[in-house]
Design a protein around this motif. Sequence first.
Motif, PDB file in Angstrom:
ATOM      1  N   ARG A  55      -7.322 -29.986  28.857  1.00  0.00           N
ATOM      2  CA  ARG A  55      -7.244 -30.173  27.401  1.00  0.00           C
ATOM      3  C   ARG A  55      -8.559 -30.553  26.722  1.00  0.00           C
ATOM      4  NH1 ARG A  55      -2.334 -33.059  24.409  1.00  0.00           N
ATOM      5  NH2 ARG A  55      -2.666 -34.760  25.853  1.00  0.00           N
ATOM      6  N   ASP A  56      -9.644 -30.741  27.448  1.00  0.00           N
ATOM      7  CA  ASP A  56     -10.911 -31.056  26.780  1.00  0.00           C
ATOM      8  C   ASP A  56     -12.077 -30.433  27.541  1.00  0.00           C
ATOM      9  OD1 ASP A  56     -12.344 -32.081  24.689  1.00  0.00           O
ATOM     10  OD2 ASP A  56     -12.510 -34.098  25.505  1.00  0.00           O
ATOM     11  N   VAL A  57     -11.947 -29.139  27.837  1.00  0.00           N
ATOM     12  CA  VAL A  57     -12.998 -28.423  28.557  1.00  0.00           C
ATOM     13  C   VAL A  57     -14.150 -28.151  27.600  1.00  0.00           C
ATOM     14  CG1 VAL A  57     -13.586 -26.314  29.803  1.00  0.00           C
ATOM     15  CG2 VAL A  57     -11.313 -27.342  30.085  1.00  0.00           C
ATOM     16  N   LYS A  58     -15.343 -28.606  27.960  1.00  0.00           N
ATOM     17  CA  LYS A  58     -16.547 -28.370  27.156  1.00  0.00           C
ATOM     18  C   LYS A  58     -17.760 -28.693  28.011  1.00  0.00           C
ATOM     19  CE  LYS A  58     -15.970 -32.890  24.918  1.00  0.00           C
ATOM     20  NZ  LYS A  58     -15.774 -33.563  23.615  1.00  0.00           N
ATOM     21  N   THR A  59     -18.939 -28.362  27.518  1.00  0.00           N
ATOM     22  CA  THR A  59     -20.141 -28.491  28.343  1.00  0.00           C
ATOM     23  C   THR A  59     -20.519 -29.935  28.618  1.00  0.00           C
ATOM     24  OG1 THR A  59     -21.421 -28.179  26.306  1.00  0.00           O
ATOM     25  CG2 THR A  59     -21.165 -26.269  27.759  1.00  0.00           C
ATOM     26  N   THR A  60     -20.081 -30.869  27.795  1.00  0.00           N
ATOM     27  CA  THR A  60     -20.372 -32.279  28.096  1.00  0.00           C
ATOM     28  C   THR A  60     -19.438 -32.828  29.152  1.00  0.00           C
ATOM     29  OG1 THR A  60     -19.025 -32.884  26.179  1.00  0.00           O
ATOM     30  CG2 THR A  60     -21.408 -32.867  25.883  1.00  0.00           C
ATOM     31  N   ASN A  61     -18.358 -32.121  29.448  1.00  0.00           N
ATOM     32  CA  ASN A  61     -17.427 -32.551  30.489  1.00  0.00           C
ATOM     33  C   ASN A  61     -17.592 -31.747  31.773  1.00  0.00           C
ATOM     34  OD1 ASN A  61     -16.346 -34.583  28.969  1.00  0.00           O
ATOM     35  ND2 ASN A  61     -14.621 -33.374  28.211  1.00  0.00           N
ATOM     36  N   ILE A  62     -18.688 -31.025  31.884  1.00  0.00           N
ATOM     37  CA  ILE A  62     -19.070 -30.375  33.138  1.00  0.00           C
ATOM     38  C   ILE A  62     -20.355 -31.046  33.600  1.00  0.00           C
ATOM     39  CG2 ILE A  62     -19.779 -28.222  34.237  1.00  0.00           C
ATOM     40  CD1 ILE A  62     -18.091 -26.737  32.146  1.00  0.00           C
ATOM     41  N   LEU A  63     -20.261 -31.792  34.689  1.00  0.00           N
ATOM     42  CA  LEU A  63     -21.392 -32.571  35.189  1.00  0.00           C
ATOM     43  C   LEU A  63     -22.021 -31.879  36.398  1.00  0.00           C
ATOM     44  CD1 LEU A  63     -19.924 -36.193  34.936  1.00  0.00           C
ATOM     45  CD2 LEU A  63     -21.066 -34.833  33.181  1.00  0.00           C
ATOM     46  N   VAL A  90      -8.281 -22.003  29.269  1.00  0.00           N
ATOM     47  CA  VAL A  90      -9.016 -20.741  29.397  1.00  0.00           C
ATOM     48  C   VAL A  90      -9.788 -20.453  28.114  1.00  0.00           C
ATOM     49  CG1 VAL A  90      -8.787 -18.239  29.687  1.00  0.00           C
ATOM     50  CG2 VAL A  90      -7.413 -19.795  31.104  1.00  0.00           C
ATOM     51  N   TYR A  91      -9.154 -20.679  26.967  1.00  0.00           N
ATOM     52  CA  TYR A  91      -9.852 -20.465  25.687  1.00  0.00           C
ATOM     53  C   TYR A  91     -11.095 -21.363  25.599  1.00  0.00           C
ATOM     54  CZ  TYR A  91     -10.820 -20.004  20.724  1.00  0.00           C
ATOM     55  OH  TYR A  91     -11.452 -19.765  19.524  1.00  0.00           O
ATOM     56  N   SER A  92     -10.916 -22.647  25.891  1.00  0.00           N
ATOM     57  CA  SER A  92     -12.043 -23.578  25.826  1.00  0.00           C
ATOM     58  C   SER A  92     -13.158 -23.154  26.769  1.00  0.00           C
ATOM     59  CB  SER A  92     -11.581 -24.998  26.169  1.00  0.00           C
ATOM     60  OG  SER A  92     -10.559 -25.421  25.295  1.00  0.00           O
ATOM     61  N   PHE A  93     -12.779 -22.677  27.942  1.00  0.00           N
ATOM     62  CA  PHE A  93     -13.780 -22.245  28.916  1.00  0.00           C
ATOM     63  C   PHE A  93     -14.522 -21.004  28.412  1.00  0.00           C
ATOM     64  CE2 PHE A  93     -15.209 -20.411  33.037  1.00  0.00           C
ATOM     65  CZ  PHE A  93     -15.959 -21.496  33.469  1.00  0.00           C
ATOM     66  N   GLY A  94     -13.838 -20.155  27.654  1.00  0.00           N
ATOM     67  CA  GLY A  94     -14.508 -19.001  27.070  1.00  0.00           C
ATOM     68  C   GLY A  94     -15.622 -19.416  26.124  1.00  0.00           C
ATOM     69  N   VAL A  95     -15.387 -20.485  25.347  1.00  0.00           N
ATOM     70  CA  VAL A  95     -16.442 -21.010  24.481  1.00  0.00           C
ATOM     71  C   VAL A  95     -17.600 -21.530  25.328  1.00  0.00           C
ATOM     72  CG1 VAL A  95     -17.007 -22.704  22.693  1.00  0.00           C
ATOM     73  CG2 VAL A  95     -14.760 -21.590  22.688  1.00  0.00           C
ATOM     74  N   VAL A  96     -17.261 -22.212  26.431  1.00  0.00           N
ATOM     75  CA  VAL A  96     -18.304 -22.711  27.340  1.00  0.00           C
ATOM     76  C   VAL A  96     -19.159 -21.551  27.856  1.00  0.00           C
ATOM     77  CG1 VAL A  96     -18.694 -23.746  29.615  1.00  0.00           C
ATOM     78  CG2 VAL A  96     -17.072 -24.799  28.022  1.00  0.00           C
ATOM     79  N   LEU A  97     -18.532 -20.443  28.216  1.00  0.00           N
ATOM     80  CA  LEU A  97     -19.287 -19.296  28.734  1.00  0.00           C
ATOM     81  C   LEU A  97     -20.285 -18.784  27.702  1.00  0.00           C
ATOM     82  CD1 LEU A  97     -16.511 -17.285  30.645  1.00  0.00           C
ATOM     83  CD2 LEU A  97     -18.207 -18.861  31.590  1.00  0.00           C
ATOM     84  N   PHE A  98     -19.859 -18.665  26.456  1.00  0.00           N
ATOM     85  CA  PHE A  98     -20.781 -18.212  25.415  1.00  0.00           C
ATOM     86  C   PHE A  98     -21.854 -19.272  25.122  1.00  0.00           C
ATOM     87  CE2 PHE A  98     -17.547 -15.001  23.873  1.00  0.00           C
ATOM     88  CZ  PHE A  98     -18.361 -13.899  24.126  1.00  0.00           C
ATOM     89  N   GLU A  99     -21.472 -20.544  25.255  1.00  0.00           N
ATOM     90  CA  GLU A  99     -22.443 -21.620  25.068  1.00  0.00           C
ATOM     91  C   GLU A  99     -23.542 -21.535  26.137  1.00  0.00           C
ATOM     92  OE1 GLU A  99     -22.158 -26.453  24.237  1.00  0.00           O
ATOM     93  OE2 GLU A  99     -20.353 -25.267  24.571  1.00  0.00           O
ATOM     94  N   ALA A 130     -15.811 -13.614  28.928  1.00  0.00           N
ATOM     95  CA  ALA A 130     -15.779 -14.620  27.864  1.00  0.00           C
ATOM     96  C   ALA A 130     -14.967 -14.127  26.678  1.00  0.00           C
ATOM     97  CB  ALA A 130     -17.207 -14.955  27.437  1.00  0.00           C
ATOM     98  N   GLU A 131     -15.120 -12.846  26.340  1.00  0.00           N
ATOM     99  CA  GLU A 131     -14.382 -12.276  25.207  1.00  0.00           C
ATOM    100  C   GLU A 131     -12.873 -12.334  25.441  1.00  0.00           C
ATOM    101  OE1 GLU A 131     -14.204  -8.056  22.674  1.00  0.00           O
ATOM    102  OE2 GLU A 131     -15.223  -8.161  24.629  1.00  0.00           O
ATOM    103  N   LYS A 132     -12.437 -11.984  26.657  1.00  0.00           N
ATOM    104  CA  LYS A 132     -11.005 -12.020  26.957  1.00  0.00           C
ATOM    105  C   LYS A 132     -10.468 -13.452  26.919  1.00  0.00           C
ATOM    106  CE  LYS A 132     -11.053  -7.800  29.780  1.00  0.00           C
ATOM    107  NZ  LYS A 132     -10.950  -7.246  31.159  1.00  0.00           N
ATOM    108  N   CYS A 133     -11.280 -14.399  27.334  1.00  0.00           N
ATOM    109  CA  CYS A 133     -10.847 -15.803  27.280  1.00  0.00           C
ATOM    110  C   CYS A 133     -10.554 -16.240  25.852  1.00  0.00           C
ATOM    111  CB  CYS A 133     -11.923 -16.712  27.868  1.00  0.00           C
ATOM    112  SG  CYS A 133     -12.132 -16.602  29.651  1.00  0.00           S
ATOM    113  N   LEU A 134     -11.254 -15.657  24.887  1.00  0.00           N
ATOM    114  CA  LEU A 134     -11.117 -16.064  23.484  1.00  0.00           C
ATOM    115  C   LEU A 134     -10.095 -15.226  22.729  1.00  0.00           C
ATOM    116  CD1 LEU A 134     -14.801 -16.847  22.426  1.00  0.00           C
ATOM    117  CD2 LEU A 134     -13.054 -18.377  23.313  1.00  0.00           C
ATOM    118  N   SER A 135      -9.261 -14.508  23.434  1.00  0.00           N
ATOM    119  CA  SER A 135      -8.180 -13.769  22.775  1.00  0.00           C
ATOM    120  C   SER A 135      -7.330 -14.734  21.964  1.00  0.00           C
ATOM    121  CB  SER A 135      -7.311 -13.041  23.805  1.00  0.00           C
ATOM    122  OG  SER A 135      -8.068 -12.095  24.524  1.00  0.00           O
TER     123      SER A 135
END
Length: 864
Positions: free
Chosen positions: A652-660, A713-722, A779-784
Amino acid sequence: MVINTYIYIILFSLILLSLNTIQVFSANSNSSNPYILSCGSSKDSIDSDGRKWSSDSQYISGNSTTAKAQYQDPSLPSEVPYMSARIFSSSSSYKLSVSPKQRLWLRLHFYPSSYNSLDKSSSYFDVTANGFTLLKNFSASITAEALTQAYIVKEFSLIPIASGNLNITFTPSSSHNNSFAFVNGIEVIPMPELFQTANMVGFDDQIIDEQSSTLQTMFRLNVGGQYVGPANDSAGIKRTWYDDSPYLFGAAFGVTFQAEKNVSIQYPSNVSESVAPVDVYSTARSMGPDPKINSNYNLTWVFQVDSNFTYVVRFHFCELQLTKVNQRVFDIYVNNQTAQPAADVIGWTGKIGVPLYKDYAVFVRDETGDDELWVALHPTVSMKPEFYDALLNGLEIFKMNDTRGNLAGPNPVPSQMLQDAEEATAGANNPSPRAGGSKNKGLVIGGVTGGAAGVVVAAAVCIVVYHRKKKSQESGVGAWLPLYGTSTTMTSRKSGTNTGSTSHVSSLAAALCRHFSLSEIKHGTKNFDESQVIGVGGFGKVYKGLIDGGSMKVAIKRSNPSSEQGVNEFQTEIEMLSKLRHRHLVSLIGFCEEEGEMILVYDYMANGTLREHLYKSNKPPLSWKQRLEICIGAARGLHYLHTGARYTIIHRDVKTTNILLDENWVAKVSDFGLSKTGPNLQQTHVSTMVKGSFGYLDPEYFRRQQLTEKSDVYSFGVVLFEVLCARPALNATLPKEQVSLGDWALHCQKRGALHEIIDPHLKGAQINPECLKKFAETAEKCLSDHGLDRPSMGDVLWNLEFALQLLDHPGEGSVVAEVRASDACAMHIATLGIEEESSTASVPVDGLTDSSVVFSQFVNQQGR
């Protein structure tokens, strides 16, 4: 000859003496110098923008004390001046020498926090300046909460003071017990006379004299443009200009544009650059190209204000496209009254690129109980202009003092819609909410700027649009505050202080986790020394520490005692991580829960967060292969959460600051404070309150409040583009269509222009076309938009592994693709997960409490 020489020497000496006298007088007279005071600070200090703030001690009289804030909100733009405060228990004044003939900007900075164990909710006070009441019964705590801002800046324009002495008096309110006053920073800046007269809307023969009034800045907007910070303001006035889009009414946003390179901004003799900077006049918002649509709607902004005051509404214009009279003619309305018929910017200025401004005054009466100020533009159809359109470059709204010299309004009241929005968009990373509101009185200039918007940040576009539509459907009206942050939370700490007698941790989790004493934690962090801080989040500060006699380095996350979040996150983190062990999940070592403290101890990640290696850092950029391997590691961790336990676990809070990243650059997913057990085989989703971080939030989850693993999966798609573009998920300083990275990257991908926004460090030979294509498609498919259209995390992992193989062995894509089959893929992914597993917990994640069943790493080897 000798006499003449002596005369010259005497005359020269007199001249030097005169010059020296003038210099001494100038040095001792602060009449033309600004005062930038850090209140409560004992020495001069520099803020994050390089501005020098002086100690206020020599200017204060009366009883006062100094204090340091116990907690630094992550959204504060700088420690200076907000982390120090001057506290007043009785009426006290600042006395400043100023020019008797010059108007002054006065800015008061407030950061409602805990000072010397004082309760910030008990602080109510008045502020006066040379006979004018600026604030009355003011509560910085209530204001910050209602406006969802960490700090408040109140800005006033004071009329010239005949005595040459400015007295700013702070008086605790007598109507509240144990009340006190405080202030963190004071700016007194000499300003040119920017105010003259204004026509009273609705009264053709009535003129308002602005020069004889003290005014409060209510709104200052760069219409159609980006946030303009104090460092980029004109004439050293240090104003802040915000994005106007949060205040637009309805779905009609119009279009924004900026001056072409061949159009230069040329100030006329009657408009100085101090009125507004070039950045304001070089951007604009118009209605759009369709005359039929434009003739049937108004371009409208709505603002919440205090009733029973007169307001000056300043419109800034600069034609950037058209060159002839009667090409763009429009009417200007203020509160449904015609302020200016047939406005023609070229007709006023004579040519393109010439700025001007127009002031109109309006009195807002308390008739409906809904204190709003409306500004609208509409094409003047009767003039038959060449284009049915309207234009605006900037907008300022100032409150004028009443006949008693009063400018103070009531403390704002949070709207029900704001409370609903907070509940619907609660997240884990900020200690105070950051969402927009619709009925906030006494709005202020200031807030969480952070070098951008705030402001503005305002910034989570889908959230804003959703609530704007909801509000307009319900009541037909609405006004919007900027979204100054990118993450929200409404998790409340339980009342009372934990003394150790009541634990928030279950006995099972406690048995699986090491318990640290508070003395061990203090010893390992040098008593929470600030030099050991390696990060700050909504839960609190993160310290680097040593345990077991200094033999083991750890990361220690300490809950902020004054934060309104913590208990649920603390409990969930322990309940989850005590039962999960995987190479790509951060390991929880233990916890401490003594004397009201809630502390978590983790493995130390030597290379910090993924985000700090992508942007806003001096660290060397990661290679493309490193980035791809990090994404694969994070995907493995998330895939394990989704399929490796008896029930799905949704982060529920996947983002680049939560990947160490550890010392070997192995990626590990962290921060499980919002994690939730997913649906079982008889369910398709879990209905739950929306939580997460703006910019990464699954729009379907937000709309329906139905959580599935596809939200991760959606949040991870944003991470991929980030990772690919090396820019934040939200950037409010960019044009509206580029604010959201997910939306902008999809737009670029669909028009074949993704290469234009890729991190410049990656351009060239680092990524071969096949690898980039596979990564971008994933990444595009993740952001469907719909979860059913998104791949599973297992499929995401397979595609990233495939992209890595294409990077190492270009040209083999077709062979690999033919070999892959769905069953083989599922088994392959399961095997990958087992090989990466460092250890397997011997307890299930079935409600997180049942210890009777031992779970294997993959219950269903065929995948989901």
